[in-house]
Scaffold this motif. Structure first.
Motif, mmCIF file in Angstrom:
data_model
loop_
_atom_site.group_PDB
_atom_site.id
_atom_site.type_symbol
_atom_site.label_atom_id
_atom_site.label_comp_id
_atom_site.label_asym_id
_atom_site.label_seq_id
_atom_site.Cartn_x
_atom_site.Cartn_y
_atom_site.Cartn_z
ATOM 1 N N SER A 114 47.115 58.674 92.844
ATOM 2 C CA SER A 114 48.156 57.702 92.496
ATOM 3 C C SER A 114 48.514 56.796 93.668
ATOM 4 N N ALA A 115 48.065 57.156 94.873
ATOM 5 C CA ALA A 115 48.357 56.341 96.058
ATOM 6 C C ALA A 115 47.332 55.228 96.248
ATOM 7 N N ILE A 116 46.257 55.258 95.463
ATOM 8 C CA ILE A 116 45.218 54.233 95.572
ATOM 9 C C ILE A 116 45.703 52.958 94.890
ATOM 10 N N LYS A 117 45.829 51.886 95.642
ATOM 11 C CA LYS A 117 46.300 50.614 95.100
ATOM 12 C C LYS A 117 45.183 49.578 95.217
ATOM 13 N N VAL A 118 44.635 49.198 94.089
ATOM 14 C CA VAL A 118 43.529 48.236 94.055
ATOM 15 C C VAL A 118 44.095 46.836 93.868
ATOM 16 N N THR A 119 43.600 45.876 94.660
ATOM 17 C CA THR A 119 44.118 44.509 94.580
ATOM 18 C C THR A 119 42.989 43.492 94.523
ATOM 19 N N ILE A 146 41.640 70.848 85.527
ATOM 20 C CA ILE A 146 41.218 69.669 86.272
ATOM 21 C C ILE A 146 40.609 68.651 85.307
ATOM 22 N N VAL A 147 41.124 67.436 85.359
ATOM 23 C CA VAL A 147 40.582 66.334 84.562
ATOM 24 C C VAL A 147 39.650 65.536 85.463
ATOM 25 N N ARG A 148 38.461 65.239 84.973
ATOM 26 C CA ARG A 148 37.449 64.586 85.809
ATOM 27 C C ARG A 148 37.114 63.177 85.322
ATOM 28 N N CYS A 149 36.391 62.447 86.172
ATOM 29 C CA CYS A 149 36.100 61.034 85.893
ATOM 30 C C CYS A 149 35.183 60.839 84.682
ATOM 31 N N CYS A 150 34.238 61.732 84.507
ATOM 32 C CA CYS A 150 33.257 61.656 83.410
ATOM 33 C C CYS A 150 32.241 60.525 83.575
ATOM 34 N N VAL A 151 32.594 59.483 84.303
ATOM 35 C CA VAL A 151 31.663 58.374 84.534
ATOM 36 C C VAL A 151 31.628 58.055 86.030
ATOM 37 N N LYS A 152 30.507 57.547 86.477
ATOM 38 C CA LYS A 152 30.362 57.119 87.861
ATOM 39 C C LYS A 152 30.862 55.689 87.988
ATOM 40 N N GLY A 153 31.787 55.452 88.934
ATOM 41 C CA GLY A 153 32.295 54.096 89.085
ATOM 42 C C GLY A 153 33.481 54.013 90.020
ATOM 43 N N SER A 154 34.123 52.840 90.021
ATOM 44 C CA SER A 154 35.272 52.586 90.895
ATOM 45 C C SER A 154 36.566 52.885 90.152
ATOM 46 N N LEU A 155 37.422 53.686 90.769
ATOM 47 C CA LEU A 155 38.721 54.007 90.180
ATOM 48 C C LEU A 155 39.668 52.828 90.411
ATOM 49 N N LEU A 156 40.082 52.180 89.327
ATOM 50 C CA LEU A 156 40.948 51.008 89.443
ATOM 51 C C LEU A 156 42.427 51.360 89.367
ATOM 52 N N GLU A 157 42.758 52.341 88.544
ATOM 53 C CA GLU A 157 44.162 52.759 88.456
ATOM 54 C C GLU A 157 44.275 54.091 87.737
ATOM 55 N N VAL A 158 45.381 54.772 88.012
ATOM 56 C CA VAL A 158 45.736 55.963 87.249
ATOM 57 C C VAL A 158 47.059 55.668 86.545
ATOM 58 N N ASN A 159 47.327 56.396 85.504
ATOM 59 C CA ASN A 159 48.538 56.175 84.721
ATOM 60 C C ASN A 159 49.712 56.915 85.361
ATOM 61 N N GLU A 160 50.381 56.234 86.295
ATOM 62 C CA GLU A 160 51.489 56.860 87.026
ATOM 63 C C GLU A 160 52.664 57.211 86.122
ATOM 64 N N TYR A 178 46.851 57.820 78.413
ATOM 65 C CA TYR A 178 45.545 57.784 79.080
ATOM 66 C C TYR A 178 45.689 58.240 80.532
ATOM 67 N N ILE A 179 44.602 58.704 81.131
ATOM 68 C CA ILE A 179 44.659 59.227 82.503
ATOM 69 C C ILE A 179 44.352 58.153 83.548
ATOM 70 N N ALA A 180 43.248 57.426 83.354
ATOM 71 C CA ALA A 180 42.821 56.478 84.388
ATOM 72 C C ALA A 180 41.906 55.409 83.809
ATOM 73 N N ILE A 181 41.673 54.371 84.618
ATOM 74 C CA ILE A 181 40.732 53.305 84.257
ATOM 75 C C ILE A 181 39.678 53.208 85.358
#
Length: 209
Positions: A114-119, A146-160, A178-181
């Motif tokens: 949740s500390a990852i901030k994409v701009t 544990i919930v995992r990414c399921c796909v290889k890629g860049s984490l853009l955001e999580v649902n805070e 939803y968990i993340a994008i």
């Protein structure tokens, strides 16, 4: 005897070629208008009982059942622009426990997701993850998963929002919960897709149909 004059109506003269052509063109225009009307104003008998959701309209649904461990079922909703929304499938074991999900923690692995901030358009600060990388930990009254990414890629955001409202996973896991994008590379998607199940195959596997 004088020749009788025929006063009856004589048959109409045949259409000229030009008149026939005009008639055919009018019929074609009429058929095209009817087809257009069918597209713009569908028959009410063909409409679904309930309108499609935003997910159904804008995303293609894929599933990763039993991901890493049995019962760890997750969904991957892929948008036309390539973005993938990750979350808990309805059959995830956490959602079946009494009381459901009670808390969620994004502080997993070596960083707090949740500390990852994409701009910016270049997605500055985006971190790249593998399919088995941890996204978060969801907790129930007796266990955690544990919930995992399921796909290889860049984490853009999580649902805070889930941090303060974990109950969204119980009431609306496929939408607000939803968990993340994640954004996979276009070249990676064919391989990713082959590792997932379609909605129909997921239903058959989990005996939901």
């Amino acid at each position: 005897m004088e020749e009788e004059i025929n006063t009856g109506n004589s048959s109409s003269p045949p259409y000229s070629d030009q008149q026939e052509k005009v008639k055919e063109e009018q019929e074609v225009v009429k058929e095209e208008e009817e087809e257009l009307h069918k597209l713009l104003v569908p028959d009410i008998r063909d409409l679904p009982l309930t309108p499609p959701s935003v997910v159904d309209s804008n995303y293609v649904s894929f599933f990763a059942p039993d991901f890493i461990k049995p019962g760890h079922d997750q969904y991957v909703y892929r948008h036309a622009n390539g973005l993938c929304v990750i979350g808990l499938a309805p059959t995830h074991v956490a959602l079946k426990e009494e009381g459901g999900v009670t808390a969620i923690d994004f502080n997993v692995g070596k960083s707090d997701r949740s500390a990852i901030k994409v701009t910016g358009k270049r997605k500055k600060n985006a971190q790249h993850f593998e399919p088995n990388s941890a996204l978060c930990k969801v907790c129930t009254n007796d266990n955690f998963y544990i919930v995992r990414c399921c796909v290889k890629g860049s984490l853009l955001e999580v649902n805070e929002r889930l941090i303060k409202q974990p109950g969204l996973l119980n009431s609306s896991a496929s939408r607000e919960g939803y968990i993340a994008i994640i954004m996979p590379k276009p070249t990676d998607w064919p391989k990713i897709k082959s590792s997932l199940l379609s909605f129909e195959d997921y239903e058959k596997l989990k005996d939901l149909s």
